[in-house]
Design an enzyme around this catalytic site. Structure first.
Site, mmCIF file in Angstrom:
data_model
loop_
_atom_site.group_PDB
_atom_site.id
_atom_site.type_symbol
_atom_site.label_atom_id
_atom_site.label_comp_id
_atom_site.label_asym_id
_atom_site.label_seq_id
_atom_site.Cartn_x
_atom_site.Cartn_y
_atom_site.Cartn_z
ATOM 1 N N GLY A 189 -10.060 1.776 -1.848
ATOM 2 C CA GLY A 189 -8.611 1.786 -2.056
ATOM 3 C C GLY A 189 -7.922 0.987 -0.975
ATOM 4 O O GLY A 189 -8.461 -0.016 -0.508
ATOM 5 N N GLU A 190 -6.710 1.385 -0.610
ATOM 6 C CA GLU A 190 -5.873 0.727 0.411
ATOM 7 C C GLU A 190 -5.303 -0.603 -0.066
ATOM 8 O O GLU A 190 -4.370 -1.128 0.520
ATOM 9 C CB GLU A 190 -6.652 0.434 1.718
ATOM 10 C CG GLU A 190 -7.161 1.627 2.462
ATOM 11 C CD GLU A 190 -7.809 1.228 3.811
ATOM 12 O OE1 GLU A 190 -7.762 0.038 4.189
ATOM 13 O OE2 GLU A 190 -8.346 2.126 4.477
ATOM 14 N N GLY A 191 -5.913 -1.161 -1.122
ATOM 15 C CA GLY A 191 -5.593 -2.525 -1.539
ATOM 16 C C GLY A 191 -6.729 -3.479 -1.184
ATOM 17 O O GLY A 191 -6.587 -4.702 -1.318
ATOM 18 N N THR A 248 0.846 -1.184 0.000
ATOM 19 C CA THR A 248 0.000 0.000 0.000
ATOM 20 C C THR A 248 0.886 1.239 0.000
ATOM 21 O O THR A 248 1.620 1.487 0.965
ATOM 22 C CB THR A 248 -0.923 -0.018 1.236
ATOM 23 O OG1 THR A 248 -1.694 -1.231 1.200
ATOM 24 C CG2 THR A 248 -1.878 1.171 1.231
#
Lengths: 355, 355
Positions: free
Chosen positions: A318-320, A64
């Protein structure tokens, strides 16, 4: 620049022969041909990349990339910049969404500071790759210099190389954290696609109507003022990008150069992947699109990259997080190829008329 | 009929209070509100059903109901009927697609014979619930009697009860095996929806154009000849259904009556679920749609049942394969609710302006 060029030059196509063997085995399994849909396509691609029909995605890592954005002063996000810093600590402590989802997928999360506006102590267990403490406001000038853009991409490549010095990596996932970063991402898509900013710009973490209009104006201003050259991806990244977006591009290039399948997350990760694939089209062969975000513009990038998103769960974090969830499906895909028996293995005569 | 009536009467709505608490916790987690999309909706529903915010889907079971179809003599499938029998053995031996996918999802597969045209030995480890060795050809008359229809639904309920006598079941998945069974399934959807048969009928395991036209004609003939009463779901099942479809309806009713979340697979499982929910609308609260099949008509059922499919991977196999893959996502959904920290837990001030 040398590392970037060497990395791009070293990207090779996956093993075509193993890919074809995978397709042949899938077609011969004791089930109607093609009936496992996208899982079959995914499994064949993963086999070609790994060079074996029994792909083992044992060591899965999500990186990330975090960075801050000068454009936040234009009011493009509901959150203040310092949430980027706080979320870095949250990731390191394992309590964020991506940690939870990665844990379930059997993946580990690493955080990389590409440009967070905070002096992290050197012993904080993150990749320390800070280019600068946040980009400049792209609505007032270039987000970064050309040198910084190259440096951010090379930082992403270095992260892959540093991981590989310690361990084998079977799959890499990308993720982002950076308050305000849907603005540069939408600007990047607008620049490459020529599609109107209004059509490509979404609400990010939840903007209201008025703030959305203001965000659109900001992106238009940034494009007019900076006039990035879409035939020069580094120019696009430098003028209207972000440090973590450069890092994300580098992760894709580094993964492709080392024959590691790389699954990219939402809008921001895909913007990074887009820059990577503009620099090195062969990187597409290693790229998987985790999910279709609700963010407008995400679809354009998938079409442009020729990728079918694995999931469509209306995620927009997001963030992964999307990468993590889709790793569960990619894992399943490896199993269908390796474990489902063929007609001859189960002694059922293949009676299918393929007309 | 007594068991069916008792089961329908015993279906209660899930715990509204826990459901609301789940929504409140999700909204308070350290991430933009709503950004995990469908995962959030799934996790709240699962919490309401389980009556706790920390849902543990430990014991997941897929029941694959098998049956043969007299209508196969009309040439509606590429495969001959005896593949149903052979696949039952393949399931029992653990080598079929659903076995592989279930194993990855941490689920076990049980097979149920509702009407396979074969005399299985009593010690074969399947649920022995044979109504008859295949339905009658619905293009020439009713597929089964009304009594047989009720019996097939009650068999599905009994399977749930028999499982529960041995163990706790945290999640049930449905699956089907029956050569020719997209034909009764499409007929059932046409009957309930009033939508033209042409629009609802797909290629099953891979029919060519000519065979598809013939399948459409067969379904039309069956509907005209039998004239099922769409206000009487048992009449629909009896006249144009299948034994395994009745069993699948019973699984949904049995799960709902015992507060077990039930995830239904593709076209045939959803046809069974449709019959269950026409008999007992409250059963919908326990139902999850695993995926959107490429089969035309599947979308109508999801809309009719008010369900958003979890996956859209262009799968069209049945067996419970879609249910198995979606269990991975349902598992993830339980973790986001239980494990992602709230703003106060991570000490990040919630600055989000919800306008």
């Amino acid at each position: 620049m040398k590392k970037l060029k060497q990395t791009i030059d070293s990207i090779k196509h996956p093993d075509r022969e193993v890919y074809e063997k995978a397709l042949a085995r899938l077609a011969d399994q004791a089930r109607p041909a093609g009936c496992l849909g996208e899982l079959e396509a995914l499994s064949a691609r993963l086999a070609g990349i790994a060079g074996t029909l029994d792909v083992q995605l044992k060591n899965k890592i999500i990186v990330t990339c975090a960075g801050d954005h000068g454009v936040v002063e234009e009011g493009v996000s509901l959150f203040p910049s310092d949430v980027t810093t706080q979320m870095v600590f949250n990731f390191v402590n394992g309590g964020a969404s991506v940690n939870v989802l990665a844990r379930h997928a059997g993946a580990r999360v690493f955080v990389a500071d590409l440009g967070v506006n905070y002096d992290f102590k050197p012993d904080l267990p993150v990749f320390h790759k800070k280019i600068r403490k946040g980009t400049s406001n792209l609505a007032k000038g270039p987000a970064m210099t050309r040198e910084e853009a190259v440096q951010s991409i090379e930082a992403g490549i270095e992260i892959v190389e540093e991981l590989l010095r310690k361990e084998r990596v079977d799959m890499l996932g990308t993720g982002d954290m950076g308050i305000g970063n849907t603005t540069p991402s939408s600007a990047i898509i607008a620049s490459f696609s020529g599609i109107a900013v209004e059509k490509l710009t979404g609400r990010g973490t939840g903007l209201g109507d008025k703030a959305l209009q203001s965000k659109i104006k900001t992106i238009k201003k940034a494009l007019e003022l900076n006039n990035p050259d879409k035939n020069d991806p580094i120019d696009v990244l430098a003028k209207i990008g972000g440090f973590e977006i450069g890092g994300l591009a580098g992760l894709v290039l580094g993964a492709a150069a080392n024959s590691i399948p790389v699954v990219c997350d939402g809008l921001i990760s895909t913007a990074g992947a887009l820059i990577a694939c503009e620099l090195a089209p062969a990187a597409k062969d290693y790229l998987f699109a985790s999910h279709r975000s609700v963010e407008a513009g995400h679809k354009f990038m998938h079409d442009h990259l020729g990728l079918e998103p694995i999931l469509d769960l209306k995620m927009r974090l997001g963030e992964g997080t999307g990468a993590a969830v889709s790793m569960e499906i990619l894992d399943v895909a490896t199993r269908i190829l390796a474990e489902i028996k063929t007609w001859s293995e189960v002694n059922i005569k293949d009676v299918q008329n393929k007309s």
